[in-house]
Design an enzyme around this catalytic site. Structure first.
Site, PDB file in Angstrom:
ATOM      1  N   GLU A  83      -3.026 -12.112   9.054  1.00  0.00           N
ATOM      2  CA  GLU A  83      -3.928 -10.945   9.053  1.00  0.00           C
ATOM      3  C   GLU A  83      -5.309 -11.281   8.511  1.00  0.00           C
ATOM      4  O   GLU A  83      -6.037 -10.394   8.072  1.00  0.00           O
ATOM      5  CB  GLU A  83      -3.301  -9.775   8.294  1.00  0.00           C
ATOM      6  CG  GLU A  83      -2.810 -10.084   6.896  1.00  0.00           C
ATOM      7  CD  GLU A  83      -2.224  -8.857   6.192  1.00  0.00           C
ATOM      8  OE1 GLU A  83      -2.350  -7.736   6.695  1.00  0.00           O
ATOM      9  OE2 GLU A  83      -1.649  -9.044   5.102  1.00  0.00           O
ATOM     10  N   ASP A 118      -6.276  -5.521   8.559  1.00  0.00           N
ATOM     11  CA  ASP A 118      -6.936  -6.562   7.760  1.00  0.00           C
ATOM     12  C   ASP A 118      -7.566  -7.617   8.665  1.00  0.00           C
ATOM     13  O   ASP A 118      -8.629  -8.156   8.346  1.00  0.00           O
ATOM     14  CB  ASP A 118      -5.927  -7.209   6.796  1.00  0.00           C
ATOM     15  CG  ASP A 118      -5.779  -6.381   5.527  1.00  0.00           C
ATOM     16  OD1 ASP A 118      -6.806  -5.930   4.985  1.00  0.00           O
ATOM     17  OD2 ASP A 118      -4.638  -6.151   5.103  1.00  0.00           O
ATOM     18  N   HIS A 131       0.870  -1.183   0.000  1.00  0.00           N
ATOM     19  CA  HIS A 131       0.000   0.000   0.000  1.00  0.00           C
ATOM     20  C   HIS A 131       0.909   1.235   0.000  1.00  0.00           C
ATOM     21  O   HIS A 131       2.123   1.118   0.117  1.00  0.00           O
ATOM     22  CB  HIS A 131      -0.901   0.004   1.236  1.00  0.00           C
ATOM     23  CG  HIS A 131      -1.810  -1.189   1.307  1.00  0.00           C
ATOM     24  ND1 HIS A 131      -2.831  -1.401   0.426  1.00  0.00           N
ATOM     25  CD2 HIS A 131      -1.826  -2.244   2.152  1.00  0.00           C
ATOM     26  CE1 HIS A 131      -3.461  -2.531   0.717  1.00  0.00           C
ATOM     27  NE2 HIS A 131      -2.868  -3.072   1.764  1.00  0.00           N
TER      28      HIS A 131
HETATM   29  C1  3PY Z   1      -2.701  -4.523   8.399  1.00  0.00           C
HETATM   30  O1  3PY Z   1      -2.869  -4.045   9.527  1.00  0.00           O
HETATM   31  O2  3PY Z   1      -3.545  -5.204   7.803  1.00  0.00           O
HETATM   32  C2  3PY Z   1      -1.453  -4.297   7.699  1.00  0.00           C
HETATM   33  O3  3PY Z   1      -1.194  -4.941   6.726  1.00  0.00           O
HETATM   34  C3  3PY Z   1      -0.531  -3.227   8.171  1.00  0.00           C
HETATM   35  O4  3PY Z   1      -0.235  -2.357   7.119  1.00  0.00           O
HETATM   36 MG    MG Z   2      -2.775  -5.851   5.836  1.00  0.00          MG
END
Ligand code: 3PY
Ligand code: MG
Length: 239
Positions: A139, A165, A49
């Protein structure tokens, strides 16, 4: 730090360090050289990102006063090889959801006989960098369900949590919702039980302060730091 970062963390092991990082999404090498980022213990360069690309890694590495970990755009072995060739201190790989995926990352990160990574002229090779850290991210709910088997894969150095995420995947409203904090804590505990270091992207000081057990914590982003600095000078303004 005289020992290379990856070796330092491997030697320090679980509980041996608590290092606070700044997550880069937009700073140029010029700003990295001059903005005082060395106050952080490490930099995380986000290639998934934000506005930075893999081409910007080498110039950033040349001027960074502190170790640099790159968060990859995905799992593609050719992307992994290009990023490792720059000489980063470690890679953080998004959304790993199974032991098979983690094993594929070990293969993509290591030359034979461990893996299938090709060798060639590279900044990492010429500078003789040691093997960088390999940190799969957990995540998603699927990643959480497979956590035990991912943490057990030989060749990974740790697990890195992406709470934003994870909160989305768990259907929770925020990264500090109790279910998300409990999930983050369970990742840290499981990683440690497998003798792996634990990393977390906090993205805010409130969550960062609740993670003293993690070896690596990305406290917040360069953009958040810029916004805070501008607000400090001028007040809240229009946005
Ligand atoms: C998240 O928190 O999903 C990340 O990938 C951090 O950028
Ligand atoms: Mg992420």
């Amino acid at each position: 730090m005289t020992t290379p970062f990856a070796s330092h963390l491997r030697i320090a092991g679980v509980g041996g360090v608590h290092l606070r990082g700044l997550w880069l999404t937009c700073l140029t090498p010029y700003a990295v050289e001059l903005a005082g980022v060395g106050a952080a213990d490490w930099l995380g360069v986000d290639l998934q990102h934000g506005d930075l690309t893999a081409e910007e890694l080498s110039p950033l590495l040349r001027v960074s006063p502190v170790p640099v970990l790159a968060r990859l755009a995905g799992h593609d072995p050719s992307h992994i090889a290009r990023v490792l060739d720059t000489g980063v201190d470690g890679i953080i790989v998004p959304a790993v959801e199974s032991a098979d995926q983690a094993m594929a990352l070990v293969s993509a990160s290591n030359p034979p006989p461990v893996g299938a990574r090709s060798t060639g002229v590279s900044r990492a090779g010429v500078l003789g960098n040691p093997q960088p850290l390999l940190l799969p991210m957990v995540e998603t709910a699927s990643g959480l369900a497979a956590l035990e088997e991912i943490a057990g894969v030989a060749g990974i150095d740790g697990i890195f949590v992406g709470p934003y995420d994870l909160a989305l995947s768990l259907g929770e409203p925020s990264v500090v919702a109790p279910a998300v904090v409990t999930a983050i804590e369970s990742v840290i505990t499981t990683a440690h039980r497998h003798e792996r270091i634990a990393g977390v992207f906090a993205g805010n000081t409130e969550l960062a302060a609740r993670l003293p057990a993690a070896e690596l914590v990305a406290v917040d982003t360069d953009l958040a730091a810029l916004r805070a600095g501008i607000r400090h000078l001028f007040g809240p303004g229009q946005s």
